[in-house]
Design a protein around this motif. Structure first.
Motif, PDB file in Angstrom:
ATOM      1  N   ALA A 214      67.007   3.375  84.299  1.00  0.00           N
ATOM      2  CA  ALA A 214      67.485   2.138  84.937  1.00  0.00           C
ATOM      3  C   ALA A 214      68.309   2.514  86.166  1.00  0.00           C
ATOM      4  CB  ALA A 214      68.308   1.333  83.955  1.00  0.00           C
ATOM      5  N   ILE A 215      68.453   1.572  87.091  1.00  0.00           N
ATOM      6  CA  ILE A 215      69.145   1.844  88.336  1.00  0.00           C
ATOM      7  C   ILE A 215      70.577   2.283  88.108  1.00  0.00           C
ATOM      8  CG2 ILE A 215      69.807  -0.583  88.650  1.00  0.00           C
ATOM      9  CD1 ILE A 215      68.842   2.020  91.371  1.00  0.00           C
ATOM     10  N   THR A 216      71.241   1.663  87.118  1.00  0.00           N
ATOM     11  CA  THR A 216      72.635   2.047  86.838  1.00  0.00           C
ATOM     12  C   THR A 216      72.708   3.479  86.328  1.00  0.00           C
ATOM     13  OG1 THR A 216      72.414   1.066  84.635  1.00  0.00           O
ATOM     14  CG2 THR A 216      73.377  -0.321  86.354  1.00  0.00           C
ATOM     15  N   GLU A 217      71.743   3.828  85.494  1.00  0.00           N
ATOM     16  CA  GLU A 217      71.727   5.186  84.963  1.00  0.00           C
ATOM     17  C   GLU A 217      71.413   6.184  86.073  1.00  0.00           C
ATOM     18  OE1 GLU A 217      69.593   7.772  81.355  1.00  0.00           O
ATOM     19  OE2 GLU A 217      69.000   5.680  81.723  1.00  0.00           O
ATOM     20  N   LEU A 218      70.494   5.815  86.960  1.00  0.00           N
ATOM     21  CA  LEU A 218      70.176   6.687  88.085  1.00  0.00           C
ATOM     22  C   LEU A 218      71.395   6.921  88.966  1.00  0.00           C
ATOM     23  CD1 LEU A 218      66.635   5.524  89.283  1.00  0.00           C
ATOM     24  CD2 LEU A 218      67.284   7.821  88.506  1.00  0.00           C
ATOM     25  N   ASN A 219      72.168   5.860  89.183  1.00  0.00           N
ATOM     26  CA  ASN A 219      73.375   5.976  90.002  1.00  0.00           C
ATOM     27  C   ASN A 219      74.378   6.913  89.353  1.00  0.00           C
ATOM     28  OD1 ASN A 219      72.434   4.277  92.018  1.00  0.00           O
ATOM     29  ND2 ASN A 219      73.254   2.428  91.046  1.00  0.00           N
ATOM     30  N   GLU A 220      74.475   6.838  88.038  1.00  0.00           N
ATOM     31  CA  GLU A 220      75.400   7.729  87.322  1.00  0.00           C
ATOM     32  C   GLU A 220      74.956   9.187  87.458  1.00  0.00           C
ATOM     33  OE1 GLU A 220      75.600   6.392  83.335  1.00  0.00           O
ATOM     34  OE2 GLU A 220      76.717   4.552  83.796  1.00  0.00           O
ATOM     35  N   ASN A 234      68.112   6.953  76.812  1.00  0.00           N
ATOM     36  CA  ASN A 234      67.132   6.446  75.849  1.00  0.00           C
ATOM     37  C   ASN A 234      66.899   7.401  74.679  1.00  0.00           C
ATOM     38  OD1 ASN A 234      64.941   4.515  75.074  1.00  0.00           O
ATOM     39  ND2 ASN A 234      63.661   6.300  75.442  1.00  0.00           N
ATOM     40  N   CYS A 235      66.618   8.666  74.981  1.00  0.00           N
ATOM     41  CA  CYS A 235      66.281   9.611  73.903  1.00  0.00           C
ATOM     42  C   CYS A 235      67.387  10.607  73.609  1.00  0.00           C
ATOM     43  CB  CYS A 235      64.993  10.355  74.240  1.00  0.00           C
ATOM     44  SG  CYS A 235      65.111  11.470  75.677  1.00  0.00           S
ATOM     45  N   ARG A 236      68.415  10.639  74.450  1.00  0.00           N
ATOM     46  CA  ARG A 236      69.593  11.497  74.278  1.00  0.00           C
ATOM     47  C   ARG A 236      69.296  12.983  74.481  1.00  0.00           C
ATOM     48  NH1 ARG A 236      73.276   9.493  75.998  1.00  0.00           N
ATOM     49  NH2 ARG A 236      74.695  10.940  74.913  1.00  0.00           N
ATOM     50  N   ARG A 237      68.132  13.301  75.000  1.00  0.00           N
ATOM     51  CA  ARG A 237      67.845  14.699  75.315  1.00  0.00           C
ATOM     52  C   ARG A 237      68.621  15.113  76.567  1.00  0.00           C
ATOM     53  NH1 ARG A 237      62.601  12.691  73.738  1.00  0.00           N
ATOM     54  NH2 ARG A 237      61.734  13.873  71.968  1.00  0.00           N
ATOM     55  N   ILE A 238      68.803  16.428  76.716  1.00  0.00           N
ATOM     56  CA  ILE A 238      69.402  16.947  77.941  1.00  0.00           C
ATOM     57  C   ILE A 238      68.443  16.658  79.091  1.00  0.00           C
ATOM     58  CG2 ILE A 238      70.145  19.028  79.146  1.00  0.00           C
ATOM     59  CD1 ILE A 238      70.846  20.217  76.385  1.00  0.00           C
ATOM     60  N   LEU A 239      68.982  16.072  80.148  1.00  0.00           N
ATOM     61  CA  LEU A 239      68.162  15.694  81.286  1.00  0.00           C
ATOM     62  C   LEU A 239      68.453  16.666  82.439  1.00  0.00           C
ATOM     63  CD1 LEU A 239      66.125  13.410  81.689  1.00  0.00           C
ATOM     64  CD2 LEU A 239      67.952  12.032  82.673  1.00  0.00           C
ATOM     65  N   VAL A 240      67.457  17.452  82.784  1.00  0.00           N
ATOM     66  CA  VAL A 240      67.654  18.507  83.795  1.00  0.00           C
ATOM     67  C   VAL A 240      67.171  17.995  85.163  1.00  0.00           C
ATOM     68  CG1 VAL A 240      67.086  20.864  84.478  1.00  0.00           C
ATOM     69  CG2 VAL A 240      67.356  20.293  82.050  1.00  0.00           C
ATOM     70  N   ARG A 241      68.068  18.067  86.096  1.00  0.00           N
ATOM     71  CA  ARG A 241      67.739  17.619  87.468  1.00  0.00           C
ATOM     72  C   ARG A 241      67.085  18.737  88.269  1.00  0.00           C
ATOM     73  NH1 ARG A 241      73.760  15.625  88.633  1.00  0.00           N
ATOM     74  NH2 ARG A 241      74.108  17.183  86.986  1.00  0.00           N
ATOM     75  N   THR A 242      66.076  18.326  89.050  1.00  0.00           N
ATOM     76  CA  THR A 242      65.353  19.276  89.905  1.00  0.00           C
ATOM     77  C   THR A 242      65.150  18.604  91.262  1.00  0.00           C
ATOM     78  OG1 THR A 242      63.122  18.501  89.424  1.00  0.00           O
ATOM     79  CG2 THR A 242      64.094  20.048  87.848  1.00  0.00           C
ATOM     80  N   PRO A 243      64.680  19.359  92.247  1.00  0.00           N
ATOM     81  CA  PRO A 243      64.396  18.726  93.546  1.00  0.00           C
ATOM     82  C   PRO A 243      63.369  17.603  93.459  1.00  0.00           C
ATOM     83  CG  PRO A 243      64.498  21.106  93.779  1.00  0.00           C
ATOM     84  CD  PRO A 243      64.539  20.829  92.314  1.00  0.00           C
ATOM     85  N   GLU A 244      62.616  17.517  92.381  1.00  0.00           N
ATOM     86  CA  GLU A 244      61.599  16.492  92.244  1.00  0.00           C
ATOM     87  C   GLU A 244      62.070  15.294  91.405  1.00  0.00           C
ATOM     88  OE1 GLU A 244      58.679  19.060  90.468  1.00  0.00           O
ATOM     89  OE2 GLU A 244      57.540  19.142  92.318  1.00  0.00           O
ATOM     90  N   SER A 245      63.378  15.230  91.170  1.00  0.00           N
ATOM     91  CA  SER A 245      63.895  14.184  90.302  1.00  0.00           C
ATOM     92  C   SER A 245      63.844  12.795  90.957  1.00  0.00           C
ATOM     93  CB  SER A 245      65.348  14.498  89.892  1.00  0.00           C
ATOM     94  OG  SER A 245      65.370  15.638  89.032  1.00  0.00           O
ATOM     95  N   GLY A 246      63.718  12.739  92.252  1.00  0.00           N
ATOM     96  CA  GLY A 246      63.652  11.445  92.923  1.00  0.00           C
ATOM     97  C   GLY A 246      65.001  10.804  93.088  1.00  0.00           C
ATOM     98  N   LEU A 247      66.039  11.595  93.152  1.00  0.00           N
ATOM     99  CA  LEU A 247      67.386  11.067  93.297  1.00  0.00           C
ATOM    100  C   LEU A 247      67.723  10.896  94.778  1.00  0.00           C
ATOM    101  CD1 LEU A 247      69.213  13.202  90.594  1.00  0.00           C
ATOM    102  CD2 LEU A 247      68.398  10.845  90.411  1.00  0.00           C
TER     103      LEU A 247
END
Length: 247
Positions: A214-220, A234-247
């Motif tokens: 969601a947009i709020t989660e993306l902002n966080e 949603n799933c509580r897994r570790i979310l790893v950011r990469t250059p392809e994350s679209g942030l």
């Protein structure tokens, strides 16, 4: 929890290796040779039971034939003795002669009946022998197939086990470079989440649960420092950011 971005990226490498290990374990369990051997072994057991039954029948009829032949021989010997007495002229009484002739005739009928029994038993024994021979061939053929399937299964298992050993070593090397607390969290989540404890954030979507953030989660996530270990809401897994994350 905080961890260097490079450590988080390596977590994805560990996750990839863990997925591969799971795939290899599944492949090992579901090799087609396992099902093939189950079927062959069941058929082999059934045929072995039929073979034992046929061999038992052959053995029983062999004893029955021996007994019937002994009975024929006893009657034949007795008839021969009576015929010898009759031919010797030692019996002169008309009544005794009549009785002796009657006994010889009765013994002849008895011998004929017993010989018929011998023939019937011999036929049953021959049928049992033929059945046992046929089943022996089928059992040997199945045993050959079992040996072949076993060799193929063992070769496949050995190949998989070798790959598992290689992947396990590679995982240990990479895992050894990841902070212990991050790795512990990952292992805990992996156990809880069906084998996936860390997922890539790709094009604003969690690769673990396939849900778009969601947009709020993306902002966080955008505002979180690079070394912050973020989790999918949603799933509580570790979310790893990469250059392809679209942030």
């Amino acid at each position: 929890m905080n961890a260097a971005p490079a450590d988080q990226i390596r977590l994805l490498d560990v996750q990839g290796l863990d997925v591969r290990l799971s795939q290899l374990a599944h492949k090992r369990r579901t090799l087609p040779e396992h099902a093939e051997l189950d079927t062959l072994t069941a058929d082999h057991t059934q045929l072995r039971d039929l073979l034992v039954a046929s061999q038992t029948e052959e053995s029983d009829t062999a004893r029955e034939q021996t007994k019937a032949e002994q009975d024929v021989d006893q009657v034949r010997q007795r008839a021969a003795r009576d015929q010898k007495r009759l031919d010797s002229g030692a019996v002169t009484s008309p009544k005794d002669l009549e009785n002796l002739q009657h006994e010889i005739a009765s013994l002849a009928r008895r011998q004929s009946d017993l010989e018929d029994v011998v023939l019937e038993v011999m036929e049953r024994r021959e049928a049992a022998q033929e059945r046992a021979t046929e089943l022996t061939g089928r059992v040997e053929s199945l045993q050959s197939k079992i040996s072949d399937a076993t060799a193929r299964r063992d070769a496949a298992v050995e190949e998989i086990d070798n790959e598992i050993a290689t992947v396990t070593k590679e995982r240990a090397v990479i895992a050894g470079t990841i902070p212990a607390d991050l790795l512990k969290l990952y292992d805990k989540l992996r156990e809880q989440q069906g084998g996936v404890g860390a997922a890539r954030l790709y094009q604003r979507r969690c690769d673990g649960c396939r849900q778009e953030l969601a947009i709020t989660e993306l902002n966080e996530v955008r505002s979180a420092p690079a070394d912050t270990v973020v989790r999918c809401e949603n799933c509580r897994r570790i979310l790893v950011r990469t250059p392809e994350s679209g942030l």
